[in-house]
Scaffold this active site. Structure first.
Site, PDB file in Angstrom:
ATOM      1  NE  ARG A  48      26.725 -38.909 -46.523  1.00 23.71           N
ATOM      2  CZ  ARG A  48      26.331 -39.099 -45.256  1.00 23.71           C
ATOM      3  NH1 ARG A  48      26.355 -40.306 -44.713  1.00 23.71           N
ATOM      4  NH2 ARG A  48      25.928 -38.077 -44.522  1.00 23.71           N
ATOM      5  N   GLY A  49      30.019 -37.736 -44.776  1.00 25.35           N
ATOM      6  CA  GLY A  49      29.660 -37.295 -43.424  1.00 25.35           C
ATOM      7  C   GLY A  49      30.911 -36.700 -42.793  1.00 25.35           C
ATOM      8  CB  ALA A  50      31.622 -33.494 -41.143  1.00 23.75           C
ATOM      9  NE  ARG A  91      32.212 -33.968 -50.292  1.00 24.20           N
ATOM     10  CZ  ARG A  91      31.063 -34.282 -49.686  1.00 24.20           C
ATOM     11  NH1 ARG A  91      31.021 -35.289 -48.838  1.00 24.20           N
ATOM     12  NH2 ARG A  91      29.975 -33.568 -49.902  1.00 24.20           N
ATOM     13  CD  GLN A 197      23.494 -36.960 -49.210  1.00 29.61           C
ATOM     14  OE1 GLN A 197      22.443 -36.587 -49.779  1.00 29.61           O
ATOM     15  NE2 GLN A 197      24.649 -36.358 -49.412  1.00 29.61           N
ATOM     16  CG  ASP A 238      28.929 -30.915 -43.834  1.00 32.29           C
ATOM     17  OD1 ASP A 238      27.681 -30.791 -43.815  1.00 32.29           O
ATOM     18  OD2 ASP A 238      29.496 -31.985 -44.111  1.00 32.29           O
ATOM     19  CG  ASN A 248      23.943 -29.941 -42.323  1.00 34.82           C
ATOM     20  OD1 ASN A 248      24.845 -30.740 -42.137  1.00 34.82           O
ATOM     21  ND2 ASN A 248      22.667 -30.296 -42.342  1.00 34.82           N
ATOM     22  CE  LYS A 249      24.864 -32.872 -48.199  1.00 38.73           C
ATOM     23  NZ  LYS A 249      26.059 -32.551 -48.974  1.00 38.73           N
TER      24      LYS A 249
HETATM   25  C1  LIG Z   1      27.525 -36.006 -39.186  1.00 38.06           C
HETATM   26  S1  LIG Z   1      27.529 -35.836 -40.917  1.00 38.06           S
HETATM   27  C2  LIG Z   1      27.409 -34.132 -41.173  1.00 38.06           C
HETATM   28  C3  LIG Z   1      26.968 -33.745 -42.550  1.00 38.06           C
HETATM   29  O1  LIG Z   1      27.694 -34.429 -43.630  1.00 38.06           O
HETATM   30  C4  LIG Z   1      26.793 -34.598 -44.738  1.00 38.06           C
HETATM   31  O2  LIG Z   1      27.332 -34.169 -45.962  1.00 38.06           O
HETATM   32  P1  LIG Z   1      27.737 -35.267 -47.103  1.00 38.06           P
HETATM   33  O3  LIG Z   1      26.640 -36.297 -47.155  1.00 38.06           O
HETATM   34  O4  LIG Z   1      27.846 -34.426 -48.359  1.00 38.06           O
HETATM   35  O5  LIG Z   1      29.063 -35.784 -46.630  1.00 38.06           O
HETATM   36  C5  LIG Z   1      25.601 -33.770 -44.383  1.00 38.06           C
HETATM   37  O6  LIG Z   1      25.824 -32.410 -44.661  1.00 38.06           O
HETATM   38  C6  LIG Z   1      25.538 -34.041 -42.895  1.00 38.06           C
HETATM   39  O7  LIG Z   1      24.604 -33.258 -42.270  1.00 38.06           O
END
Ligand SMILES: CSC[C@H]1O[C@H](OP(=O)(O)O)[C@H](O)[C@@H]1O
Length: 350
Positions: A48-50, A91, A197, A238, A248-249
């Site tokens: 996960r994470g963009a 996603r 997270q 994101d 973003n989250k």
């Molecule tokens: C550098 S990660 C950017 C972003 O990705 C995360 O989303 P997820 O945990 O759902 O993949 C989160 O929004 C981070 O801030």
């Protein structure tokens, strides 16, 4: 900084990922061999994470393509587009997923004399995407670090750390680089419901790096700002639209509103690979809605809500550009102009 690698391509043409759903209790690596393995790992947020999603998609597309045989380069090309469409659907919000697959497409559309030559070029492009991301994140960290007092109180949301990228992270990059340079940051990591997270990943990464971190519930972010504990807020992203609106989250936009009230700088740390200038404003960004069980069931042994209660679980929200102090990319720090507008396109195309 000791680096925890979250996505790796092996010599046996497989993809190995750190299963982030098991952190912080277990450090377990999963081997992904097919496009279905990669799709499911992205959907489940094992990876996960963009930026990390983009890297996993590029590696995953290569691993899937490399495990088949082809009658011709055209045959391989046809299958590439099938794999690209399949993985791109895992996603919708983080633009890096499609961005990385389109980077591979730029390789596929060139002329190739053999299947082997094209597969090798695809592997190299996927590796370059990862190497580039590590360089980009370090640059973001340096630009962000220059804005922060040596003993700043920092509030973070979700996880934009090294495990969400190739290395360093985005919002956490200045914290890791600052630690190496002797800074004494005091970090408040909010837990970031429903998937935690912040609690499970950011608190863990910062503890591993011996950085002072205090875990708070999401509903405590306002009081730490009111009490003067926070000098700056750093978040990842994101998808950043052409006008600076940022997805973003879930919970990020609320933080930005509270930060505006208390006059606290709100910084978005954004690799240009996460900027989508074709998306004119945040209104155009698709917000992933996830299973409500993440709210009611994931972390509880006993029911935390009445059976059958309706849920609503948007995984992201969009922070209006007017609430953002600056967007920090590998190209530098982008501030809004005198009219409060971000010239994102100009900054990206430097
Ligand atoms: C550098 S990660 C950017 C972003 O990705 C995360 O989303 P997820 O945990 O759902 O993949 C989160 O929004 C981070 O801030």
């Amino acid at each position: 900084m000791s680096h925890i690698e979250s996505v790796r391509l092996t010599d046996e043409q497989t993809l190995v990922i750190l299963d982030q759903t098991l952190l912080p209790g277990e450090t377990t690596y999963n081997t992904l061999r097919t496009k279905e393995d990669v799709f499911n790992a992205i959907v489940a947020l094992q990876v996960r994470g963009a930026p990390a999603i983009g890297i996993a998609a590029a590696y995953g597309a290569y691993v899937e393509l490399a495990r088949h045989s082809y009658a011709s380069v055209d045959d391989l090309t046809r299958y590439f587009y099938e794999v690209k469409a399949y993985l791109a659907a895992s996603r919708p919000t983080a633009v890096n997923l499609v961005w990385a697959l389109e980077r591979l497409e730029q390789v596929v559309v060139q002329s190739w004399s053999s299947v082997e030559e094209l597969l090798l070029a695809l592997r190299e492009e996927a590796e370059e995407i990862r190497r580039e991301d590590a360089r980009v994140c370090e640059a973001i960290g340096r630009h962000a670090l220059a804005l922060l007092p040596h003993d700043a109180g920092i509030l973070t949301h979700c996880n934009a750390g090294g495990i969400a990228t190739a290395k360093y992270g985005t919002a956490l990059a200045p914290l890791f680089l600052g630690k190496e340079a002797g800074y004494s940051f005091r970090v408040y990591a909010d837990e970031t419901r429903p998937l935690l997270q912040g609690a499970r990943l950011t608190a863990w990464e910062l503890q591993q790096a011996d950085i002072d971190v205090t875990l708070i519930c999401d509903n405590m972010s306002s009081i730490v700002m009111q009490q003067g504990k926070v000098d700056a807020i750093l978040v990842g992203c994101d998808r950043v639209a052409a006008n600076g609106d940022t997805a973003n989250k879930i919970g990020t936009s609320g933080l930005a509103i509270i930060a505006k009230h208390y006059g606290i700088p709100f910084y978005v740390c954004a690799p240009t690979s996460t900027i989508d200038v074709a998306c004119l404003t945040g209104a155009e960004i698709e917000i992933e809605e996830r299973n409500g069980a993440e709210i009611t069931d994931t972390w509880y042994e006993k029911p935390m809500a009445p059976a059958g209660v309706k849920t609503y679980n948007p995984a992201f929200d969009v922070t209006d550009h007017s609430l953002i102090t600056a967007i920090i990319t590998e190209n530098g720090v982008l501030y809004p102009d005198e009219n409060g507008q971000f010239e994102v396109r100009q900054h990206v195309e430097v």
